[in-house]
Design a protein around this motif. Structure first.
Motif, PDB file in Angstrom:
ATOM      1  N   ARG A  23       0.842  -1.200   0.000  1.00 11.70           N
ATOM      2  CA  ARG A  23       0.000   0.000   0.000  1.00 11.70           C
ATOM      3  C   ARG A  23       0.877   1.251   0.000  1.00 11.70           C
ATOM      4  N   TYR A  44       0.027   4.385   1.152  1.00 12.29           N
ATOM      5  CA  TYR A  44      -0.167   5.234   2.329  1.00 12.29           C
ATOM      6  C   TYR A  44       0.022   6.717   2.011  1.00 12.29           C
ATOM      7  N   ASP A  90      -6.165   4.555   3.970  1.00 12.52           N
ATOM      8  CA  ASP A  90      -5.100   3.695   4.498  1.00 12.52           C
ATOM      9  C   ASP A  90      -4.171   4.471   5.420  1.00 12.52           C
ATOM     10  N   ASP A 125      -3.105  -2.743  10.236  1.00 15.01           N
ATOM     11  CA  ASP A 125      -2.730  -1.463  10.850  1.00 15.01           C
ATOM     12  C   ASP A 125      -2.061  -1.671  12.207  1.00 15.01           C
ATOM     13  N   GLU A 181       5.178  -1.453   6.399  1.00 20.04           N
ATOM     14  CA  GLU A 181       4.264  -2.102   5.459  1.00 20.04           C
ATOM     15  C   GLU A 181       4.961  -3.247   4.726  1.00 20.04           C
TER      16      GLU A 181
END
Length: 198
Positions: free
Chosen positions: A12, A14, A20, A116, A134
């Protein structure tokens, strides 16, 4: 049984302002500001605390105490070895597809509702930025869980050749002992995979 084909977990971006990013930063702040936590030892199905505890602080903020962890000694190592050996037979007798399902479910949970939390914990405990967390804590660990299952099925398919009038076959057995893994503090995915892969 055919397990799902393992593919690398998408990383991702972010980007600030995205859902996110907002959700991860909120989880980071929640965990940073919560009361200090107590981290016990888990030996078999027992939660074990010791009087000897060490503080957990972020490498980037040594004054901030996130919590305390129980420090084990040789007796705890022996108890953990005993617990592993006692659990070995039940785990070994569990059909391979059920063992695989445990890790595939863990990968799904990590990719979804726990992503998360895992990333925020890695950012706090190892001073990693959003992208490092991540890649390490989420994506790489999800990949380890999924690809380990795929590799297991590939290994199980490997059989020796047979000549006419004979059938050679190989039955894979689990380890007959235990794996004592001392994990590095700075790679969440390696910490988990060292315990899970054997």
């Amino acid at each position: 049984f055919q397990v799902p084909v393992a593919v690398n977990e998408p990383v991702r971006a972010y980007k600030p302002g995205t859902e996110d990013h907002t959700n991860l930063i909120a989880k980071y702040r929640e965990m940073y500001n919560q009361d200090p936590i107590e981290v016990p030892l888990y030996i078999g199905d027992q939660r074990v605390t010791t009087a000897n505890k060490n503080a957990m602080t972020p490498p980037h903020d040594h004054q901030k105490v996130l919590g305390h962890y129980s420090v084990g000694d040789a007796s705890h190592v022996e108890a953990a070895i005993d617990a592993a050996m006692n659990a070995r037979e039940a785990w070994a007798n569990l059909p391979w597809e059920q063992r695989a399902a445990v890790f595939l479910r863990a990968a799904d949970l990590l990719a979804g509702p726990y992503r998360d939390k895992m990333n925020a914990a890695t950012m706090l405990a190892q001073s990693k930025n959003v992208f490092q967390a991540e890649i390490d804590a989420a994506c790489e660990l999800i990949d380890f869980f999924k690809f380990n299952v795929q590799y297991m099925t590939q290994i199980y398919k490997e059989q020796p050749e047979s000549l006419p009038g004979m059938w050679n076959r190989l039955e894979y057995r689990p380890l007959e002992g235990f794996v004592f893994a001392i994990t590095p503090f700075n790679f969440t995915s390696i910490c988990a995979n060292l315990c899970a892969a054997p």
